[in-house]
Design a protein around this motif. Sequence first.
Motif, PDB file in Angstrom:
ATOM      1  N   CYS A 139       0.824  -1.332   0.039  1.00 56.94           N
ATOM      2  CA  CYS A 139      -0.038  -0.126  -0.102  1.00 56.94           C
ATOM      3  C   CYS A 139       0.933   1.005  -0.100  1.00 56.94           C
ATOM      4  CB  CYS A 139      -0.728  -0.105   1.064  1.00 56.94           C
ATOM      5  SG  CYS A 139      -1.668   1.602   1.613  1.00 56.94           S
ATOM      6  N   CYS A 142       0.107   2.960   3.786  1.00 55.47           N
ATOM      7  CA  CYS A 142       0.438   2.395   5.171  1.00 55.47           C
ATOM      8  C   CYS A 142       1.562   1.505   4.871  1.00 55.47           C
ATOM      9  CB  CYS A 142      -0.531   1.529   5.694  1.00 55.47           C
ATOM     10  SG  CYS A 142      -1.282  -0.047   5.072  1.00 55.47           S
ATOM     11  N   CYS A 153      -6.492  -1.064  -0.251  1.00 54.12           N
ATOM     12  CA  CYS A 153      -5.681  -1.408   0.883  1.00 54.12           C
ATOM     13  C   CYS A 153      -6.561  -2.181   1.918  1.00 54.12           C
ATOM     14  CB  CYS A 153      -4.800  -0.440   1.505  1.00 54.12           C
ATOM     15  SG  CYS A 153      -4.126  -1.033   2.894  1.00 54.12           S
ATOM     16  N   CYS A 156      -6.168   0.052   5.372  1.00 56.71           N
ATOM     17  CA  CYS A 156      -6.564   1.546   5.410  1.00 56.71           C
ATOM     18  C   CYS A 156      -7.263   1.959   4.629  1.00 56.71           C
ATOM     19  CB  CYS A 156      -5.192   2.437   5.464  1.00 56.71           C
ATOM     20  SG  CYS A 156      -4.355   2.437   3.881  1.00 56.71           S
ATOM     21  N   HIS A 158      -6.791   2.813   1.433  1.00 58.68           N
ATOM     22  CA  HIS A 158      -6.312   3.642   0.349  1.00 58.68           C
ATOM     23  C   HIS A 158      -6.581   2.905  -1.069  1.00 58.68           C
ATOM     24  CE1 HIS A 158      -3.229   6.016  -1.203  1.00 58.68           C
ATOM     25  NE2 HIS A 158      -2.683   5.032  -1.731  1.00 58.68           N
TER      26      HIS A 158
HETATM   27 ZN   LIG Z   1      -2.803   0.699   3.569  1.00 60.43          ZN
END
Ligand SMILES: [Zn+2]
Length: 174
Positions: A139, A142, A153, A156, A158
């Motif tokens: 990712c 993170c 992700c 998180c 993302h």
């Molecule tokens: Zn992430």
Amino acid sequence: MREPQSISTPDDTRLIPVWSIVLAIASFVLVEYYFWLVLPDQQHHSPPLGFRVYFNLSWGMLASLYFLMIGYVSKDAPRRAMSSRFWMVICFVMPAGIGAVLYFLLRQPEVSRCPACSTHVQSDFHFCPQCDYRLTANCGNCYRTVRATDQFCTRCGHELAGDHMPARLRVMSD
Ligand SMILES: [Zn+2]
Ligand SMILES: [Zn+2]
């Protein structure tokens, strides 16, 4: 969207080289030849046939296993940046497979080479220690490992599609 290609591992999938298989078969034949044809002439009374079959086949199998093991070490050691010659000698001279036991106890984690700069990298590295190349898909937010096919992700949320190419798919494109 790019379809994930099958991740091919071109570096030898064959872990037992042909020469060691040939040697294994040859040693089996030799051992059988010795135990069935040479040895009985030197013995005054031979043990029962069942015992002889079991005994002779076991020794033959042991002998061929020995060469298969040395062949395996010769292929496996370089993948771990260990000296294959050194470990083949150890496996060869140590009696009763002690060399192989030592090898499996002491062997290092598998290494590969960084696609960008050819530095040796271990399988659990995320980045190349020399050139910062991203070795695994992770990712961009993170830095946790993601699957190369993931869109987001899992930790998180993302959006991975927004990451630069190296974050996700460079692993696949080599
Ligand atoms: Zn992430
Ligand atoms: Zn590198």
